[in-house]
Design a protein around this motif. Structure first.
Motif, PDB file in Angstrom:
ATOM      1  N   ILE A  50      16.505 -17.775  29.222  1.00 44.07           N
ATOM      2  CA  ILE A  50      15.076 -18.097  29.386  1.00 44.07           C
ATOM      3  C   ILE A  50      14.412 -17.726  28.062  1.00 44.07           C
ATOM      4  O   ILE A  50      14.307 -16.545  27.705  1.00 44.07           O
ATOM      5  CB  ILE A  50      14.461 -17.311  30.566  1.00 44.07           C
ATOM      6  N   MET A  51      14.001 -18.764  27.343  1.00 40.44           N
ATOM      7  CA  MET A  51      13.538 -18.564  25.961  1.00 40.44           C
ATOM      8  C   MET A  51      12.042 -18.269  25.966  1.00 40.44           C
ATOM      9  O   MET A  51      11.223 -19.168  25.859  1.00 40.44           O
ATOM     10  CB  MET A  51      13.832 -19.831  25.146  1.00 40.44           C
TER      11      MET A  51
ATOM     12  N   SER B  92      11.114 -16.840  36.977  1.00 44.29           N
ATOM     13  CA  SER B  92      10.168 -17.954  36.776  1.00 44.29           C
ATOM     14  C   SER B  92      10.749 -19.316  37.180  1.00 44.29           C
ATOM     15  O   SER B  92      10.641 -20.286  36.437  1.00 44.29           O
ATOM     16  CB  SER B  92       9.675 -17.990  35.323  1.00 44.29           C
TER      17      SER B  92
ATOM     18  N   PHE C 145      16.478 -22.685  29.288  1.00 47.02           N
ATOM     19  CA  PHE C 145      15.260 -23.086  29.991  1.00 47.02           C
ATOM     20  C   PHE C 145      14.198 -23.379  28.938  1.00 47.02           C
ATOM     21  O   PHE C 145      13.681 -22.480  28.278  1.00 47.02           O
ATOM     22  CB  PHE C 145      14.804 -21.940  30.892  1.00 47.02           C
ATOM     23  N   ALA C 146      13.877 -24.661  28.771  1.00 47.29           N
ATOM     24  CA  ALA C 146      12.947 -25.044  27.702  1.00 47.29           C
ATOM     25  C   ALA C 146      11.582 -25.456  28.237  1.00 47.29           C
ATOM     26  O   ALA C 146      10.586 -25.358  27.514  1.00 47.29           O
ATOM     27  CB  ALA C 146      13.537 -26.183  26.886  1.00 47.29           C
TER      28      ALA C 146
ATOM     29  N   ARG D  78      11.486 -11.458  35.115  1.00 45.43           N
ATOM     30  CA  ARG D  78      11.450 -12.364  36.266  1.00 45.43           C
ATOM     31  C   ARG D  78      12.189 -13.649  35.895  1.00 45.43           C
ATOM     32  O   ARG D  78      12.462 -13.908  34.724  1.00 45.43           O
ATOM     33  CB  ARG D  78      10.010 -12.656  36.687  1.00 45.43           C
TER      34      ARG D  78
ATOM     35  N   ARG E 146      16.791 -13.095  29.554  1.00 47.22           N
ATOM     36  CA  ARG E 146      15.396 -13.505  29.336  1.00 47.22           C
ATOM     37  C   ARG E 146      14.864 -12.729  28.148  1.00 47.22           C
ATOM     38  O   ARG E 146      14.843 -11.492  28.158  1.00 47.22           O
ATOM     39  CB  ARG E 146      14.517 -13.254  30.564  1.00 47.22           C
TER      40      ARG E 146
ATOM     41  N   ASN F 263       7.567 -16.959  22.487  1.00 47.54           N
ATOM     42  CA  ASN F 263       7.185 -17.679  21.256  1.00 47.54           C
ATOM     43  C   ASN F 263       5.702 -17.509  20.931  1.00 47.54           C
ATOM     44  O   ASN F 263       5.324 -17.322  19.780  1.00 47.54           O
ATOM     45  CB  ASN F 263       7.453 -19.179  21.403  1.00 47.54           C
TER      46      ASN F 263
ATOM     47  N   LEU G 121       5.153 -29.655  22.250  1.00 49.53           N
ATOM     48  CA  LEU G 121       6.507 -29.339  22.734  1.00 49.53           C
ATOM     49  C   LEU G 121       7.339 -30.610  22.915  1.00 49.53           C
ATOM     50  O   LEU G 121       8.521 -30.649  22.557  1.00 49.53           O
ATOM     51  CB  LEU G 121       6.433 -28.565  24.054  1.00 49.53           C
TER      52      LEU G 121
ATOM     53  N   HIS H 222       7.182 -21.802  18.700  1.00 51.29           N
ATOM     54  CA  HIS H 222       8.062 -22.747  19.391  1.00 51.29           C
ATOM     55  C   HIS H 222       9.099 -23.367  18.455  1.00 51.29           C
ATOM     56  O   HIS H 222      10.161 -23.780  18.887  1.00 51.29           O
ATOM     57  CB  HIS H 222       7.225 -23.875  20.021  1.00 51.29           C
TER      58      HIS H 222
ATOM     59  N   ARG I  39       0.135 -25.947  31.003  1.00 55.09           N
ATOM     60  CA  ARG I  39      -0.324 -25.459  29.694  1.00 55.09           C
ATOM     61  C   ARG I  39      -1.249 -26.512  29.061  1.00 55.09           C
ATOM     62  O   ARG I  39      -1.349 -27.632  29.553  1.00 55.09           O
ATOM     63  CB  ARG I  39       0.881 -25.188  28.792  1.00 55.09           C
TER      64      ARG I  39
ATOM     65  N   ILE J 202      13.082 -23.108  18.361  1.00 53.12           N
ATOM     66  CA  ILE J 202      14.027 -23.594  19.378  1.00 53.12           C
ATOM     67  C   ILE J 202      15.296 -24.174  18.740  1.00 53.12           C
ATOM     68  O   ILE J 202      16.414 -23.863  19.178  1.00 53.12           O
ATOM     69  CB  ILE J 202      13.362 -24.609  20.352  1.00 53.12           C
TER      70      ILE J 202
ATOM     71  N   ASN K 293       5.226 -25.697  33.625  1.00 57.25           N
ATOM     72  CA  ASN K 293       4.707 -25.643  32.254  1.00 57.25           C
ATOM     73  C   ASN K 293       3.772 -26.805  31.904  1.00 57.25           C
ATOM     74  O   ASN K 293       3.088 -26.767  30.869  1.00 57.25           O
ATOM     75  CB  ASN K 293       5.852 -25.558  31.231  1.00 57.25           C
TER      76      ASN K 293
HETATM   77  C1  FPP Z   1      12.028 -22.296  22.902  1.00 56.22           C
HETATM   78  C2  FPP Z   1      10.970 -23.257  23.286  1.00 56.22           C
HETATM   79  C3  FPP Z   1      10.315 -24.065  22.224  1.00 56.22           C
HETATM   80  C4  FPP Z   1      10.618 -23.361  24.532  1.00 56.22           C
HETATM   81  C5  FPP Z   1       9.450 -24.122  24.910  1.00 56.22           C
HETATM   82  C6  FPP Z   1       8.357 -23.184  25.190  1.00 56.22           C
HETATM   83  C7  FPP Z   1       8.381 -22.848  26.600  1.00 56.22           C
HETATM   84  C8  FPP Z   1       7.621 -23.730  27.497  1.00 56.22           C
HETATM   85  C9  FPP Z   1       9.069 -21.777  26.942  1.00 56.22           C
HETATM   86  C10 FPP Z   1       9.093 -21.387  28.327  1.00 56.22           C
HETATM   87  C11 FPP Z   1      10.489 -21.310  28.809  1.00 56.22           C
HETATM   88  C12 FPP Z   1      10.332 -20.986  30.169  1.00 56.22           C
HETATM   89  C13 FPP Z   1      10.345 -22.137  31.094  1.00 56.22           C
HETATM   90  C14 FPP Z   1      10.112 -19.695  30.516  1.00 56.22           C
HETATM   91  C15 FPP Z   1       9.695 -19.292  31.833  1.00 56.22           C
HETATM   92  O1  FPP Z   1       8.497 -18.655  31.631  1.00 56.22           O
HETATM   93  P1  FPP Z   1       7.088 -19.275  32.014  1.00 56.22           P
HETATM   94  O2  FPP Z   1       6.153 -18.923  30.920  1.00 56.22           O
HETATM   95  O3  FPP Z   1       7.245 -20.702  32.367  1.00 56.22           O
HETATM   96  O4  FPP Z   1       6.763 -18.497  33.355  1.00 56.22           O
HETATM   97  P2  FPP Z   1       5.903 -17.186  33.593  1.00 56.22           P
HETATM   98  O5  FPP Z   1       4.491 -17.639  33.661  1.00 56.22           O
HETATM   99  O6  FPP Z   1       6.432 -16.650  34.892  1.00 56.22           O
HETATM  100  O7  FPP Z   1       6.175 -16.237  32.463  1.00 56.22           O
END
Ligand code: FPP
Length: 281
Positions: free
Chosen positions: A60-61, A235, A104-105, A233, A227, A64, A121, A79, A113, A82, A110
């Motif tokens: 779980i990346m 997520s 997990f990208a 967590r 993670r 950033n 992204l 970001h 956002r 990646i 997401n």
């Molecule tokens: C490396 C790279 C460029 C990735 C793209 C950026 C990105 C959207 C990263 C989120 C990766 C992810 C789905 C993490 C989960 O945390 P979350 O933030 O979705 O969940 P949370 O609110 O529970 O922390």
């Protein structure tokens, strides 16, 4: 009393085996049940024990945005790691004998956002697949609902999957517009529809059949999930597949997650005591 033995080939594996925990077995499943390696190991390649390296690592990346904000930079700058960082992780993984990386990208949540960040992204992912189309013998595939992704990205994914499908090296799976809950719901619906159409009976439903309906097919479930970024967590990542995975949370933010922190995670895995619900020692 605990007795310790340093194996004769100490120059390669300076590992203390604890006889009380019967660590002398060469059988890896015994090691997963009974033991771990000394915490004092350095993490040079040869000191990460190849026999007990996880075969599948999920990542779980995260972190950033915090990395960029701490430097007064736009979040997009974080970001951008990646591609280089996943290339690095693939290279190290290949050296260590890891066979599958699932990253997990972008989650089904997401999309909430800002439009600016999401658009950035999606463009970044396009570049990512262009780069990975010809990278180091890695086979690339994607899980998640791709019909919601921009058409250009969908095309890039298709081309990359096609171009790399014969590669025999590491298998990198990118989770894009992926959600564990969504995946389990679609599996349930598919099974329910097959029961309704008389293709299968209610009694036929078991773990194996359910797993066939998941995006990953559970061919190899992750041994270890990492993670980055300090949160502890999942997520909505691989909720079924991670049932018995070892969890590793690190405060290191993804842009800083290079070879050394990755190997720390592998070493931590090698110190775990996996039981899969079986007996304890
Ligand atoms: C490396 C790279 C460029 C990735 C793209 C950026 C990105 C959207 C990263 C989120 C990766 C992810 C789905 C993490 C989960 O945390 P979350 O933030 O979705 O969940 P949370 O609110 O529970 O922390």
């Amino acid at each position: 009393m605990s007795s310790l033995l340093v194996l004769p080939q100490a120059q390669f594996f300076p590992v203390s085996y604890n006889l009380d925990r019967r660590l002398l077995s060469k059988n890896s499943s015994d090691i997963f049940r009974y033991g771990h390696f000394s915490k004092s190991l350095r993490h040079d390649d040869q000191l990460v024990h190849p026999e007990f390296t996880p075969k599948h690592v999920a990542i779980i990346m995260d972190g950033n945005r915090r990395w960029a904000k701490a430097r007064g930079l736009p979040v997009q700058e974080g970001h951008k790691f990646i591609t280089p960082n996943l290339k690095n992780i693939c290279n190290v993984s290949t050296k260590l004998g890891i066979q599958v990386i699932t990253a997990f990208a972008f989650s089904t949540e997401n999309w909430n956002r800002s439009k600016e960040e999401v658009d950035f992204l999606m463009k970044l992912f396009e570049q990512f697949f262009e780069e990975f189309m010809r990278f180091g013998g890695v086979r690339v595939s994607v899980i998640g609902g791709r019909s919601k992704l921009p058409i250009k990205l969908q095309k890039g994914i298709e081309l990359t999957e096609e171009a790399t499908k014969g590669n025999k090296g590491l298998h990198l799976t990118m989770a894009l517009n992926y959600g564990g809950k969504y995946d389990m719901l679609q599996a349930t619906k598919s099974i329910a529809s097959k029961v309704k159409d008389g293709l299968i009976n209610l009694e036929d439903i078991n773990n194996k059949l359910f797993e066939q309906e998941l995006a990953t097919k559970c061919a190899k479930t992750p041994d270890l999930v990492i993670r980055t970024g300090g949160e502890q967590r999942l997520s909505n990542f691989l909720l079924w597949e991670l049932a018995y995975s070892e969890l590793y949370f690190t405060k290191t933010l993804f842009p800083d997650f290079g070879e050394e922190p990755f190997k720390e995670a592998i070493l931590s895995f090698q110190q775990r005591h996996r039981r899969f619900g079986g007996h304890t020692y």
